[in-house]
Design a protein around this motif. Sequence first.
Motif, PDB file in Angstrom:
ATOM      1  N   LYS A 126      -3.916   1.690  -4.622  1.00  0.00           N
ATOM      2  CA  LYS A 126      -4.858   2.397  -3.743  1.00  0.00           C
ATOM      3  C   LYS A 126      -5.567   1.427  -2.809  1.00  0.00           C
ATOM      4  O   LYS A 126      -5.850   1.751  -1.652  1.00  0.00           O
ATOM      5  N   ASN A 129      -3.424   0.860   0.218  1.00  0.00           N
ATOM      6  CA  ASN A 129      -3.518   1.985   1.156  1.00  0.00           C
ATOM      7  C   ASN A 129      -4.846   1.985   1.901  1.00  0.00           C
ATOM      8  O   ASN A 129      -4.901   2.235   3.111  1.00  0.00           O
ATOM      9  N   ASP A 130      -5.932   1.698   1.176  1.00  0.00           N
ATOM     10  CA  ASP A 130      -7.253   1.751   1.789  1.00  0.00           C
ATOM     11  C   ASP A 130      -7.483   0.625   2.788  1.00  0.00           C
ATOM     12  O   ASP A 130      -8.155   0.824   3.810  1.00  0.00           O
ATOM     13  N   HIS A 134      -1.559   3.634   5.112  1.00  0.00           N
ATOM     14  CA  HIS A 134      -0.492   4.283   4.355  1.00  0.00           C
ATOM     15  C   HIS A 134       0.893   3.816   4.775  1.00  0.00           C
ATOM     16  O   HIS A 134       1.829   3.849   3.970  1.00  0.00           O
ATOM     17  N   GLY A 137       1.479   0.937   2.752  1.00  0.00           N
ATOM     18  CA  GLY A 137       1.710   1.395   1.395  1.00  0.00           C
ATOM     19  C   GLY A 137       3.132   1.893   1.198  1.00  0.00           C
ATOM     20  O   GLY A 137       3.774   1.601   0.183  1.00  0.00           O
ATOM     21  N   ASP A 138       3.649   2.634   2.184  1.00  0.00           N
ATOM     22  CA  ASP A 138       5.040   3.098   2.110  1.00  0.00           C
ATOM     23  C   ASP A 138       6.011   1.921   2.114  1.00  0.00           C
ATOM     24  O   ASP A 138       7.012   1.928   1.386  1.00  0.00           O
ATOM     25  N   ASP A 164       3.031   6.210  -6.481  1.00  0.00           N
ATOM     26  CA  ASP A 164       3.274   4.812  -6.852  1.00  0.00           C
ATOM     27  C   ASP A 164       3.752   4.725  -8.295  1.00  0.00           C
ATOM     28  O   ASP A 164       3.508   3.748  -8.981  1.00  0.00           O
TER      29      ASP A 164
END
Length: 511
Positions: A126, A129-130, A134, A137-138, A164
């Motif tokens: 997380k 992502n933050d 995103h 993140g991907d 995840d």
Amino acid sequence: MGFSRRVGPPIVSAAVATLVLTNFAMVLLAERASHDGHLFASIWPIALTSTVAVVLVMSFLFRSIVEMGAELERREAEAQHQALHDQLTGLANRALLEDRLEQALCRYRRSGEQLALLILDLDRFKQVNDTLGHTAGDDMVRIVAERLRALLRDSDTVARIGGDEFAIIQARPRGEADVRSLCERIIETVGEPYRLGEREARVGVSIGAVFAGPDIATATDLLRKADITMYRAKAAGRHCFRIFTEAMDADVQRRDQIETILRAELAAGGGPELHFQPVIGGDGKIASVEGLMRWDQAVVGPIAPAEIVPVAEECGLIEQLGYNLVRQACALARRFPDLSISINLSPVQFRTMDFPAVLRRLVEGEGVPCSQLELEVTEQLFIDHGPLCEPALQALREAGFRICLDDFGTGYSSLSCLRRFPVDKVKLDHSFVDLAARDQSIALIRAAVTLGHAMNMEVIAEGISCEAEEQIALEAGCDGLQGHLYARAMPADQLQAWLAEAGKARISDAA
């Protein structure tokens, strides 16, 4: 064989045969109708030409049918692949994983071919992502998928079953050592740095592993137990693995039982009760009492707060439970208007932005001044909810509540907590009192007392169980003492009798 190849040839053959027979019948009829045969001679070339033309047209149509069928089959295959694979990583998805698990379980039951299921969940994903977005993140998820593929054999299956979260079917593992080895390699590989654009990031992974067994009937059973085990790895500090044991399942079943009973009893107005333990002032008189949760449940017997609170927090009952306990504290406060009463709060209660206002209305509605209650919190509140709890604590103090920092010294931010957050009292953890190192304990506690007094805080020593520990705390200058040496936590009715009998005793006589 595809649809077009199965259906096309029979259709074309039937059409051509029908056309040939029709033309032949026309020629025969024409020949019979014409005695001189001239009509037959004139029709035959036309029929032959039309037959050839129709055959050519049907051949073209057949080719079109084949091409359309091939395209349809390609789309069907693509749709089937998408239905069984994760679009981001190309890995198997949950549906395909469950299907392969069922097949593997069938082989296990039929021939004893062993398998292990691993559930993997990324740690600190997380945060990626933050902080990086995103898209990053991907990208990280895709890289993790590639790293996992590289670690596995062709006979193994790796699937992405959540944002995840991944799963691995390890085929024919050679005992627990084989599974441990794979888990260690996964942890090492996933823990390597990731280059995401111009930034570098790191994550960990928590793994739960379970073997097939005679008690596991379905893929759902196997997934459930692997998931339980993965969360045990999370609770153990993350970036590690655990292998399933039956005790883990028993713990989950007990938690579910506690939740069911707690929900029903709270709805009926029952549930855990407060027992009260006195806090003795430095002058030997009763300074206050602390409300401690106790639950001697009729079905399962005594349930410790360490079991009740996590269940209530996870299933959304902590607010209802907390307010129920506050009402019990208020009932005692009405009976003893001059007695200060402390109650413990869960950090989860501070997630509600209007918590201070709701608590104030509840206490005042019970006919008790907020100043008569002390609210005990732990350092975990400051660590997990620092930005949220600071204004909430300030609002509670403005309403008249006193704030007590419990278990002081067991966390990682004690000094910063005292400096940043509004606290009226600290309770020193029992670990401060070490009989084997008496002089060091006195010096350590005295330092804490000096610090607390410099910040206008009272300092209480908890867990006093013998006169030697009492002497250490008194020599160090503690403002109050609490522990079994004086009294154990007791129901409100017993407390009333205890106060009448020992409320004015000196410390040396209170035991």
